[in-house]
Design a protein around this motif. Sequence first.
Motif, PDB file in Angstrom:
ATOM      1  N   PHE A 498       3.096 -41.450  60.109  1.00 11.17           N
ATOM      2  CA  PHE A 498       2.763 -41.483  61.771  1.00 11.17           C
ATOM      3  C   PHE A 498       2.259 -40.425  62.164  1.00 11.17           C
ATOM      4  O   PHE A 498       2.160 -39.233  61.644  1.00 11.17           O
ATOM      5  N   CYS A 499       1.734 -40.338  63.258  1.00 10.26           N
ATOM      6  CA  CYS A 499       1.085 -39.160  64.003  1.00 10.26           C
ATOM      7  C   CYS A 499       2.186 -38.092  64.412  1.00 10.26           C
ATOM      8  O   CYS A 499       3.288 -38.737  65.068  1.00 10.26           O
ATOM      9  N   SER A 500       1.936 -36.903  64.337  1.00  9.10           N
ATOM     10  CA  SER A 500       2.892 -35.934  64.913  1.00  9.10           C
ATOM     11  C   SER A 500       2.801 -35.861  66.376  1.00  9.10           C
ATOM     12  O   SER A 500       3.807 -35.381  66.862  1.00  9.10           O
ATOM     13  N   MET A 501       1.712 -36.441  66.912  1.00  4.94           N
ATOM     14  CA  MET A 501       1.744 -36.302  68.644  1.00  4.94           C
ATOM     15  C   MET A 501       2.658 -37.210  69.080  1.00  4.94           C
ATOM     16  O   MET A 501       3.428 -37.173  70.193  1.00  4.94           O
ATOM     17  N   CYS A 502       2.724 -38.527  68.507  1.00  7.55           N
ATOM     18  CA  CYS A 502       3.470 -39.752  69.439  1.00  7.55           C
ATOM     19  C   CYS A 502       4.681 -39.809  68.766  1.00  7.55           C
ATOM     20  O   CYS A 502       5.515 -40.717  69.279  1.00  7.55           O
ATOM     21  N   GLY A 503       4.923 -39.526  67.725  1.00  7.24           N
ATOM     22  CA  GLY A 503       6.115 -39.829  66.904  1.00  7.24           C
ATOM     23  C   GLY A 503       5.970 -41.215  66.414  1.00  7.24           C
ATOM     24  O   GLY A 503       4.897 -41.957  66.562  1.00  7.24           O
ATOM     25  N   PRO A 504       6.903 -41.668  65.401  1.00  8.81           N
ATOM     26  CA  PRO A 504       6.613 -42.966  64.735  1.00  8.81           C
ATOM     27  C   PRO A 504       6.529 -44.358  65.650  1.00  8.81           C
ATOM     28  O   PRO A 504       5.572 -45.099  65.275  1.00  8.81           O
ATOM     29  N   HIS A 505       7.204 -44.616  66.390  1.00 10.01           N
ATOM     30  CA  HIS A 505       7.079 -45.827  67.360  1.00 10.01           C
ATOM     31  C   HIS A 505       6.200 -46.069  68.209  1.00 10.01           C
ATOM     32  O   HIS A 505       6.050 -47.080  68.784  1.00 10.01           O
ATOM     33  N   PHE A 506       5.649 -44.997  68.496  1.00  9.04           N
ATOM     34  CA  PHE A 506       4.452 -45.030  69.708  1.00  9.04           C
ATOM     35  C   PHE A 506       3.162 -44.850  68.861  1.00  9.04           C
ATOM     36  O   PHE A 506       1.797 -44.824  69.562  1.00  9.04           O
ATOM     37  N   CYS A 507       2.823 -44.554  67.574  1.00 12.51           N
ATOM     38  CA  CYS A 507       1.894 -44.440  66.837  1.00 12.51           C
ATOM     39  C   CYS A 507       0.785 -45.538  66.729  1.00 12.51           C
ATOM     40  O   CYS A 507       1.256 -46.567  65.937  1.00 12.51           O
ATOM     41  N   SER A 508      -0.146 -45.644  67.349  1.00 12.21           N
ATOM     42  CA  SER A 508      -1.166 -46.471  67.497  1.00 12.21           C
ATOM     43  C   SER A 508      -1.601 -46.974  66.027  1.00 12.21           C
ATOM     44  O   SER A 508      -1.755 -48.031  65.601  1.00 12.21           O
ATOM     45  N   MET A 509      -1.948 -45.921  65.142  1.00 10.71           N
ATOM     46  CA  MET A 509      -2.454 -46.048  63.763  1.00 10.71           C
ATOM     47  C   MET A 509      -1.222 -47.074  63.135  1.00 10.71           C
ATOM     48  O   MET A 509      -1.628 -47.745  62.000  1.00 10.71           O
ATOM     49  N   LYS A 510      -0.152 -46.224  63.183  1.00  8.93           N
ATOM     50  CA  LYS A 510       1.149 -47.190  62.485  1.00  8.93           C
ATOM     51  C   LYS A 510       1.141 -48.548  62.786  1.00  8.93           C
ATOM     52  O   LYS A 510       1.191 -49.681  62.161  1.00  8.93           O
ATOM     53  N   ILE A 511       1.012 -48.930  64.322  1.00  5.40           N
ATOM     54  CA  ILE A 511       1.028 -50.105  64.711  1.00  5.40           C
ATOM     55  C   ILE A 511      -0.064 -51.160  64.254  1.00  5.40           C
ATOM     56  O   ILE A 511       0.095 -52.237  63.788  1.00  5.40           O
ATOM     57  N   THR A 512      -1.252 -50.343  64.142  1.00  5.49           N
ATOM     58  CA  THR A 512      -2.403 -50.944  63.647  1.00  5.49           C
ATOM     59  C   THR A 512      -2.211 -51.487  61.985  1.00  5.49           C
ATOM     60  O   THR A 512      -2.659 -52.552  61.753  1.00  5.49           O
ATOM     61  N   GLU A 513      -1.616 -50.638  61.199  1.00  5.74           N
ATOM     62  CA  GLU A 513      -1.190 -50.946  60.108  1.00  5.74           C
ATOM     63  C   GLU A 513      -0.385 -52.211  59.947  1.00  5.74           C
ATOM     64  O   GLU A 513      -0.598 -53.172  59.148  1.00  5.74           O
ATOM     65  N   ASP A 514       0.530 -52.418  60.736  1.00  2.00           N
ATOM     66  CA  ASP A 514       1.622 -53.455  60.780  1.00  2.00           C
ATOM     67  C   ASP A 514       0.579 -54.624  61.287  1.00  2.00           C
ATOM     68  O   ASP A 514       0.873 -55.614  60.655  1.00  2.00           O
ATOM     69  N   VAL A 515      -0.228 -54.499  62.121  1.00  2.85           N
ATOM     70  CA  VAL A 515      -1.149 -55.710  62.443  1.00  2.85           C
ATOM     71  C   VAL A 515      -1.784 -56.139  61.351  1.00  2.85           C
ATOM     72  O   VAL A 515      -2.072 -57.249  61.350  1.00  2.85           O
TER      73      VAL A 515
END
Lengths: 574, 574
Positions: A498-515
Amino acid sequence: MHEQHPTESPHAAESSAREMAASFPNSERVYRAVSHGGLDLRVPARRIHLSDGSSLDVYDTSGPAGVDAAAGLPRLREAWIARREPGNGGCVTQRHYARRGVVTAEMAFVAAREGCTAEFVRDELAAGRAVLPANRCHPESEPMIIGRNFLVKINANIGNSAVGSSIDEEVEKVRWATRWGADTAMDLSTGNDIHATREAVIRNSPVPVGTVPIYQALEKVNGVIEDLDIDLFLETLREQAEQGVDYFTVHAGVLLRHVPLTSERLTGIVSRGGSIMAKWCLAHHEENFLYTHFERLCELMGEYDVAFSLGDGLRPGCIADANDEAQFAELETLGELTRIAWEHDVQVMIEGPGHVPMDRIRENVEKEEALCGGAPFYTLGPLTTDIAPGYDHITSAIGAAMIGWHGTSMLCYVTPKEHLGLPDADDVKQGVIAYKIAAHAADLARGNTRARERDDALSKARFEFRWEDQFHLALDPPTARSYHDETLPAPAAKQAHFCSMCGPHFCSMKITEDVRRFAAEQGLDEGRALEEGLRAKSEEFRAGGAALYGTDREARAQEPEPVEAGAPRVAPPD
Amino acid sequence: MHEQHPTESPHAAESSAREMAASFPNSERVYRAVSHGGLDLRVPARRIHLSDGSSLDVYDTSGPAGVDAAAGLPRLREAWIARREPGNGGCVTQRHYARRGVVTAEMAFVAAREGCTAEFVRDELAAGRAVLPANRCHPESEPMIIGRNFLVKINANIGNSAVGSSIDEEVEKVRWATRWGADTAMDLSTGNDIHATREAVIRNSPVPVGTVPIYQALEKVNGVIEDLDIDLFLETLREQAEQGVDYFTVHAGVLLRHVPLTSERLTGIVSRGGSIMAKWCLAHHEENFLYTHFERLCELMGEYDVAFSLGDGLRPGCIADANDEAQFAELETLGELTRIAWEHDVQVMIEGPGHVPMDRIRENVEKEEALCGGAPFYTLGPLTTDIAPGYDHITSAIGAAMIGWHGTSMLCYVTPKEHLGLPDADDVKQGVIAYKIAAHAADLARGNTRARERDDALSKARFEFRWEDQFHLALDPPTARSYHDETLPAPAAKQAHFCSMCGPHFCSMKITEDVRRFAAEQGLDEGRALEEGLRAKSEEFRAGGAALYGTDREARAQEPEPVEAGAPRVAPPD
């Protein structure tokens, strides 16, 4: 011919490895073997090793490391130079050989650095569209090329205007500037020990060195401008050429009739060399001796292959004075001088402004191309506003990126101290990094696909949460890493998805991975997304989606510890 | 109507004077009286007093200073709002009044700030080419306008993504960002106390406040994206509108059919709001509920005059993904939504990228104008290269300046910590200053003559060696002064008639002074310079020129002491 390669002692190599590892972890200097007319050229690059086993080679200006300053760098080009026949009048310029169809070792070397053919390099040099600064008395330099059809280059200024700077410090400055990416260095020293300082700088500079010889000439007449003359100037040129200076800034385009054109300017003449020559012209009421004796300069410089950097002594010093009559009158004269220098087979680049608002930048490049026959443009910035002293590396990086895109070949850096004081080591680094950004952005805008590889590699690392690779691919790895450490210091965070800026549950790249995982699992593609059947799949996904939703919930549990209180923390842009 | 003016207690005013003096010495906040329909509007500016007795008024975003955070700012617009009649459905938007030919107090106020007529402001609002964010529940805000025919604005993001930031800290962030020049602030908080934090921020913000309401909505469903729905979202909008949020970023343009367009991207979806809505669409296989219920959003926002900032949920997150099909497909949808919002008289601006190479920036503005009917463009950067994490305030200031010149109305700042961590107070300042530079450079390139006044004033001060005035006119006076002090700390140096970089005898401006004095003494002008007679004058000048040459020699004696050894000192560019 013997193979030419840097002689690095085991001990020196060890200390250099430490230095490089601190600035560029996971990088090593590598040499590509290029065979040229019986010579084995070793063309340098910096290889960045990535965690996925791949690597990326990037252009490297730092030179052989771990060399004793007293001994100087290995004399890479000595044998190349020795075997060449001079032309008429002893002319040994790269232009001379190029115009006769010869591909020199220097041309083959830069072709390998740039990723083009040696014949293309030769043809660009012959046409005057490029400059390969390579004084025969500076055999330590690693050849590089300045031209609109090559990577955009940057220059860093060194040298000291106050007394008391040690020679070792000047050598350290060149090493520091080239480590971060300076393609050439100008030694603008005006203080004591000017000759010995320049000698040490050149012997230790892996990049071409430029100077403004009028400064030393003026020292020789104790600062009395009116006492300057052509003989003193030529003597100074000879002295510096013998030391190995690769290009001279010469303010031969400041003509007597131009000076009154500056009288209504807001900030008059802001080039030191330009103001010196203007004062000389007025005081003598004679034409600029650099102009009237220009051919004598050409003859001398041809013997060494010192390139002209025709100075823009009347460049604008503020937004109000941009693109005015004085500036363009001088540019026209520089075009006239370019043709004379070319007749002598001397290489030429043209210096440019200065301070220019964005909407008037392009005109500078177009005029320069038209008036100066396509000779490479070498610009200082330009600064795009006057209101931010302390940040002129930024006001000028904007203009530098744009003018680079439009065709400028080399950008002279500006540090945060511009207009205010003398830059220290960190200012030099800030200036070099800002200009590496500008030059690289210009390369991208020109459509250079090799330049794009680094952006793509870094963005891919970013998307895949390969934090270490992001740092290693950055222009300034230690700074990138330290910023990450400030928020997430734990070593485990360097593996975090996850991004250090947003934290894990707001990380767009993390969500994109899920998508994407969902899409891959379900065989989603653009066509199918529009199909009715997707609704069913979507329901399956929801029903069996514990893993995906679970990922979010688990991620929340991994949320980084809050940073220490004190410094306000601000969220990044959405 | 009573006169509206900030209520500043003597004590608070005193502490604020100290704060302002530290950041902006020789400045004071002044109010220009503007009469409007029986109201006396007091329009703020910062007046910079210069040593020659003149002064320069500059746009000021810092708000009334010295106000107790618990009490909040004075309710400047309360009476203006109270006397207005709402339209159908309770619509109170500035667009509503503008379209009916009404000039509101807010329009008169921004006209005075921008130097245009109130009717021009009204017409731009009516045409949709400008947005005046002014929620009736945020009466503390000082009206400002965002539009292509006004000064380019900048936004700073505040809010905290980690837990534990105090409310006071968030208020301090707004004060800090607006002191340096932020025109709006977005509160992107996602942590605890989200409601109370926002309340404190709005009550103390002199500039419009924006939010991304989906963040709070997601908190309400414990981070489970699939549990989001329109009712929860509207409830969140109502809550935030009641608090006084002036514009909402809404990712209503991320459609189900757009999501597969991102599948081949290098970095997928990088907007948090965009990735949330994409995941929701895929999981439900339904169209984005923000899109399908868009008119309900319009009705609610019209009651408060909350403007839309239509989010670019599919903006590119790297150079490789710039200007792709996904991005422009969403932009087309945003155009469709713009027209719906306008039918409801709700104000609209359009968010833009992101990461874009310089040669593809202009296309973004042109497409936005064409597809979105001229609604103001509000862009994040764009970053012009991906290779400089740690310096993305610079990579993006380049793109921001260019996109601002081409027509973008507001630039969302990027701090040096972008992609790496959470910005601290200094990062916020670095981001704001870099973006003030970009916005101002864009104003100059657009030919804004009022903007040019500050450049000219600073350059004139520079040419006349008025060091204190240079500092006072700078975007960041304390930094400019401290850089000068590093080289020439003596107070006398602030009166010195030479540059600290070059020392006195190499200072081009000093020499230009000499040249001009000579020219003036001799009655030199352009015509005369070409006359034969000038030669005689030149001889006079040489013969009687002790003063001039003497100046050089005297200047050498005044040469600054060498700076301390240690930090390398480097000469400025010629």
